[in-house]
Design a protein around this motif. Structure first.
Motif, PDB file in Angstrom:
ATOM      1  N   ARG A   1      68.315 -55.724 -17.683  1.00 33.73           N
ATOM      2  CA  ARG A   1      69.262 -56.428 -18.544  1.00 33.73           C
ATOM      3  C   ARG A   1      69.340 -55.835 -19.950  1.00 33.73           C
ATOM      4  O   ARG A   1      70.284 -56.119 -20.697  1.00 33.73           O
ATOM      5  CB  ARG A   1      68.899 -57.911 -18.615  1.00 33.73           C
ATOM      6  CG  ARG A   1      67.570 -58.176 -19.300  1.00 33.73           C
ATOM      7  CD  ARG A   1      67.177 -59.650 -19.263  1.00 33.73           C
ATOM      8  NE  ARG A   1      65.887 -59.878 -19.904  1.00 33.73           N
ATOM      9  CZ  ARG A   1      65.743 -60.077 -21.213  1.00 33.73           C
ATOM     10  NH1 ARG A   1      66.805 -60.082 -22.000  1.00 33.73           N
ATOM     11  NH2 ARG A   1      64.539 -60.277 -21.723  1.00 33.73           N
TER      12      ARG A   1
ATOM     13  N   MET B   1      82.158 -57.918  -8.557  1.00 32.85           N
ATOM     14  CA  MET B   1      81.412 -56.809  -9.175  1.00 32.85           C
ATOM     15  C   MET B   1      80.630 -56.054  -8.110  1.00 32.85           C
ATOM     16  O   MET B   1      79.892 -56.643  -7.328  1.00 32.85           O
ATOM     17  CB  MET B   1      80.450 -57.356 -10.230  1.00 32.85           C
ATOM     18  CG  MET B   1      79.489 -56.311 -10.795  1.00 32.85           C
ATOM     19  SD  MET B   1      78.383 -57.056 -12.012  1.00 32.85           S
ATOM     20  CE  MET B   1      77.283 -55.688 -12.317  1.00 32.85           C
TER      21      MET B   1
ATOM     22  N   LEU C   1      78.166 -54.429 -25.930  1.00 31.24           N
ATOM     23  CA  LEU C   1      79.295 -54.859 -25.104  1.00 31.24           C
ATOM     24  C   LEU C   1      79.071 -54.512 -23.631  1.00 31.24           C
ATOM     25  O   LEU C   1      79.443 -55.274 -22.737  1.00 31.24           O
ATOM     26  CB  LEU C   1      80.589 -54.214 -25.600  1.00 31.24           C
ATOM     27  CG  LEU C   1      81.142 -54.740 -26.924  1.00 31.24           C
ATOM     28  CD1 LEU C   1      82.392 -53.951 -27.326  1.00 31.24           C
ATOM     29  CD2 LEU C   1      81.486 -56.225 -26.812  1.00 31.24           C
ATOM     30  N   SER C   2      78.473 -53.346 -23.370  1.00 26.77           N
ATOM     31  CA  SER C   2      78.217 -52.954 -21.991  1.00 26.77           C
ATOM     32  C   SER C   2      77.230 -53.901 -21.325  1.00 26.77           C
ATOM     33  O   SER C   2      77.429 -54.314 -20.168  1.00 26.77           O
ATOM     34  CB  SER C   2      77.678 -51.513 -21.941  1.00 26.77           C
ATOM     35  OG  SER C   2      77.376 -51.131 -20.627  1.00 26.77           O
ATOM     36  N   ASP C   3      76.150 -54.274 -22.031  1.00 22.06           N
ATOM     37  CA  ASP C   3      75.192 -55.223 -21.466  1.00 22.06           C
ATOM     38  C   ASP C   3      75.833 -56.595 -21.262  1.00 22.06           C
ATOM     39  O   ASP C   3      75.548 -57.284 -20.281  1.00 22.06           O
ATOM     40  CB  ASP C   3      73.976 -55.360 -22.387  1.00 22.06           C
ATOM     41  CG  ASP C   3      72.979 -54.223 -22.206  1.00 22.06           C
ATOM     42  OD1 ASP C   3      72.949 -53.636 -21.108  1.00 22.06           O
ATOM     43  OD2 ASP C   3      72.248 -53.922 -23.156  1.00 22.06           O
ATOM     44  N   ARG C   4      76.692 -56.989 -22.189  1.00 18.22           N
ATOM     45  CA  ARG C   4      77.295 -58.323 -22.095  1.00 18.22           C
ATOM     46  C   ARG C   4      78.317 -58.394 -20.966  1.00 18.22           C
ATOM     47  O   ARG C   4      78.393 -59.405 -20.258  1.00 18.22           O
ATOM     48  CB  ARG C   4      77.965 -58.672 -23.425  1.00 18.22           C
ATOM     49  CG  ARG C   4      78.619 -60.058 -23.453  1.00 18.22           C
ATOM     50  CD  ARG C   4      79.087 -60.417 -24.853  1.00 18.22           C
ATOM     51  NE  ARG C   4      77.962 -60.476 -25.783  1.00 18.22           N
ATOM     52  CZ  ARG C   4      78.091 -60.733 -27.084  1.00 18.22           C
ATOM     53  NH1 ARG C   4      79.298 -60.944 -27.601  1.00 18.22           N
ATOM     54  NH2 ARG C   4      77.027 -60.772 -27.861  1.00 18.22           N
ATOM     55  N   THR C   5      79.103 -57.342 -20.782  1.00 16.30           N
ATOM     56  CA  THR C   5      80.158 -57.362 -19.776  1.00 16.30           C
ATOM     57  C   THR C   5      79.720 -56.797 -18.426  1.00 16.30           C
ATOM     58  O   THR C   5      80.379 -57.012 -17.419  1.00 16.30           O
ATOM     59  CB  THR C   5      81.366 -56.541 -20.258  1.00 16.30           C
ATOM     60  OG1 THR C   5      80.983 -55.166 -20.422  1.00 16.30           O
ATOM     61  CG2 THR C   5      81.892 -57.087 -21.579  1.00 16.30           C
ATOM     62  N   GLY C   6      78.599 -56.039 -18.431  1.00 13.80           N
ATOM     63  CA  GLY C   6      78.163 -55.378 -17.205  1.00 13.80           C
ATOM     64  C   GLY C   6      78.973 -54.146 -16.855  1.00 13.80           C
ATOM     65  O   GLY C   6      78.810 -53.579 -15.777  1.00 13.80           O
ATOM     66  N   ARG C   7      79.827 -53.703 -17.744  1.00 16.96           N
ATOM     67  CA  ARG C   7      80.679 -52.542 -17.482  1.00 16.96           C
ATOM     68  C   ARG C   7      80.082 -51.285 -18.108  1.00 16.96           C
ATOM     69  O   ARG C   7      79.525 -51.341 -19.198  1.00 16.96           O
ATOM     70  CB  ARG C   7      82.100 -52.768 -18.021  1.00 16.96           C
ATOM     71  CG  ARG C   7      82.836 -53.881 -17.288  1.00 16.96           C
ATOM     72  CD  ARG C   7      84.268 -54.036 -17.793  1.00 16.96           C
ATOM     73  NE  ARG C   7      84.983 -55.050 -17.037  1.00 16.96           N
ATOM     74  CZ  ARG C   7      85.640 -54.809 -15.915  1.00 16.96           C
ATOM     75  NH1 ARG C   7      85.682 -53.580 -15.432  1.00 16.96           N
ATOM     76  NH2 ARG C   7      86.269 -55.780 -15.280  1.00 16.96           N
ATOM     77  N   ARG C   8      80.228 -50.171 -17.405  1.00 19.74           N
ATOM     78  CA  ARG C   8      79.723 -48.885 -17.885  1.00 19.74           C
ATOM     79  C   ARG C   8      80.852 -47.859 -17.975  1.00 19.74           C
ATOM     80  O   ARG C   8      81.013 -47.164 -18.963  1.00 19.74           O
ATOM     81  CB  ARG C   8      78.642 -48.334 -16.943  1.00 19.74           C
ATOM     82  CG  ARG C   8      77.544 -49.309 -16.539  1.00 19.74           C
ATOM     83  CD  ARG C   8      76.636 -49.719 -17.659  1.00 19.74           C
ATOM     84  NE  ARG C   8      75.407 -50.332 -17.173  1.00 19.74           N
ATOM     85  CZ  ARG C   8      74.738 -51.265 -17.814  1.00 19.74           C
ATOM     86  NH1 ARG C   8      75.162 -51.720 -18.973  1.00 19.74           N
ATOM     87  NH2 ARG C   8      73.610 -51.747 -17.306  1.00 19.74           N
TER      88      ARG C   8
ATOM     89  N   ARG D   1      80.209 -50.792 -12.628  1.00 23.43           N
ATOM     90  CA  ARG D   1      81.569 -51.168 -13.038  1.00 23.43           C
ATOM     91  C   ARG D   1      82.062 -50.292 -14.163  1.00 23.43           C
ATOM     92  O   ARG D   1      81.289 -49.867 -15.002  1.00 23.43           O
ATOM     93  CB  ARG D   1      81.584 -52.622 -13.476  1.00 23.43           C
ATOM     94  CG  ARG D   1      81.273 -53.608 -12.340  1.00 23.43           C
ATOM     95  CD  ARG D   1      81.213 -55.027 -12.850  1.00 23.43           C
ATOM     96  NE  ARG D   1      82.494 -55.453 -13.363  1.00 23.43           N
ATOM     97  CZ  ARG D   1      82.681 -56.572 -14.080  1.00 23.43           C
ATOM     98  NH1 ARG D   1      81.648 -57.342 -14.377  1.00 23.43           N
ATOM     99  NH2 ARG D   1      83.868 -56.902 -14.531  1.00 23.43           N
TER     100      ARG D   1
END
Length: 442
Positions: free
Chosen positions: A161, A1, A310-317, A442
């Motif tokens: 977070r 990441m 989902l974005s917070d959980r996966t770290g994807r934006r 990400r």
């Protein structure tokens, strides 16, 4: 990441010499503050976005003719957006160096909402287009001062977070706001209230919401000794954030500008589209606009809530930006070719899903790549918000030319809305491509 540390090193000259002495962001915001924050965001945008999407067009139409109203609306929104373009980064920069006993953000929240409300009152009572333009310039200037302070609270008060989740709720609030405003407008119109109330009642809601936030906000306080002497050249130069030194910020700026430009081509002319293509009168157009926005808001709420979590959980934006663009672009295509009002329901659902997915991560994405976020958050968020103001100016200015494309269209004197919405869809897709070049998220 990829992490923020993997970005090119910041130029030491870009960080003010007094930055180390600045108080660090408090990150002390609890549930009560977050609720007040989202409520104030919602209330401000009820006052600001309802005119953009609906009531300003109606006011311009009442003071114009069917042949001149598109150009008159372009003039009014263009003038207002220019002042928003200047006010947002300026207010953000001044907020970052405000040493008031009230804190860094509170004064800008207060004066902005009060002066902006005065500008809206000018529009409500305006006798001609020139006065409408003056009122809208005042409202955009002041409300953008409030907006700059509000958006700086995300890095100030919310832990990293939780930022995507809170960003998602802010996006939902921003997009539910015009629904509430149009609902108020439709209710007042049906009740036979004067047109001035279509502006004054939403503005009263903004005052209440922002004052409630001011009452609970534990604002940062800056010691005057930590502020360097004011130099105009350095101050103005601070508005330039080099895309070479901060490429992620530059790509985020480009992506948001293009996406919101595509959205603005639809939002600014929604009322005229309903009237011109389907022959609706003003009350009928407001009623249909309300129905479409109820559906759009319901889908947006679901997409924003799920997307933010989902974005917070996966770290994807970035993936959510791509999804949002595909959905919103599809909605614009439905609007472009709709042959009956019932077709607009599908377009509204797709458009709402796209907006929800986008605003779920929008502020979190830019906060991730914001230069000097601990010392210049409001100023750099203000610079970034030029990407909000410019589409509001350029889209209405370009719209009359797009509406004039080709021979006489099925939309009659209103022009070629098919071309208008097709261009909006294409521009939004280009915006998503720009976002994919961001390396620090990400």
């Amino acid at each position: 990441m990829a992490t923020l540390e993997s970005r090119p090193a910041q130029d030491p000259a870009a960080t003010p010499p007094h930055a180390a002495a600045r108080p660090a962001p408090s990150k002390t915001g609890g549930t009560g503050l977050v609720l007040a924050y989202v409520a104030a965001f919602f209330a401000l945008y009820v006052a600001l976005l309802t005119p953009v999407i609906s009531t300003l067009a109606l006011r311009v139409s009442a003071l114009s003719t069917p042949e001149t109203r598109a150009a008159d609306l372009a003039l009014v929104t263009g003038v207002g957006a220019f002042f928003a373009f200047v006010a947002n980064p300026l207010a953000g920069a001044l907020s970052d160096r405000t040493t008031s006993r009230l804190g860094m953000r509170r004064p800008w929240l207060l004066w902005g909402v009060l002066l902006g409300s005065a500008g809206i009152a000018i529009i409500a009572l305006a006798p001609n287009i020139a006065v409408v333009a003056i009122g809208w310039a005042v409202a955009q200037t002041a409300f953008n001062g409030t907006q700059a302070a509000l958006q700086a609270l995300l890095p100030d008060q919310v832990e990293e977070r939780l930022r995507a989740r809170v960003s998602g709720w802010l996006g939902i609030a921003q997009n539910l706001a015009p629904l509430a405003g149009i609902g108020i407008a439709a209710w007042l119109t049906a009740a036979g209230a004067g047109s001035a109330w279509l502006f004054l009642l939403p503005t009263a809601l903004a005052i209440v919401g922002v004052l409630a936030l001011v009452a609970v906000l534990k604002d940062r306080r800056l010691d005057p000794a930590d502020v360097e002497p004011f130099h105009l050249g350095r101050f103005l130069g601070g508005f330039w954030v080099s895309p070479r030194k901060h490429p992620d910020f530059g790509w985020a700026f480009a992506g948001r500008f293009l996406l919101l430009f595509g959205f603005a081509l639809y939002n600014s002319y929604q009322v005229y589209f309903l009237q011109d293509r389907f022959g609706m009168d003003e009350p009928t157009a407001l009623g249909w606009q309300l129905r479409l926005m109820v559906l759009q808001a319901a889908v947006l709420l679901l997409a924003g809530s799920v997307g933010g979590a989902l974005s917070d959980r996966t770290g994807r934006r970035k993936v959510f930006v791509v999804i949002s663009t595909v959905l919103a672009g599809a909605g614009l295509l439905v609007f472009a070719f709709a042959g009956a009002p019932a077709h607009l329901y599908l377009g509204a659902a797709l458009f709402g899903a796209g907006l929800g997915a986008y605003f779920a991560v929008d502020l979190a994405l830019v906060t991730d790549v914001l230069p000097n976020k601990d010392t210049e958050a409001a100023k750099n968020m203000g610079v970034f918000n030029i990407a909000n103001a410019l589409p509001q100016s350029l889209a209405p200015a370009m719209a009359p030319a797009l509406l004039a494309i080709g021979p006489a269209s099925a939309d009659g004197a209103g022009g070629n809305y098919t071309a208008l919405f097709l261009v909006g869809a294409v521009v939004a897709v280009v915006g998503a491509v720009s976002t994919m070049f961001i390396r620090g998220a990400r």
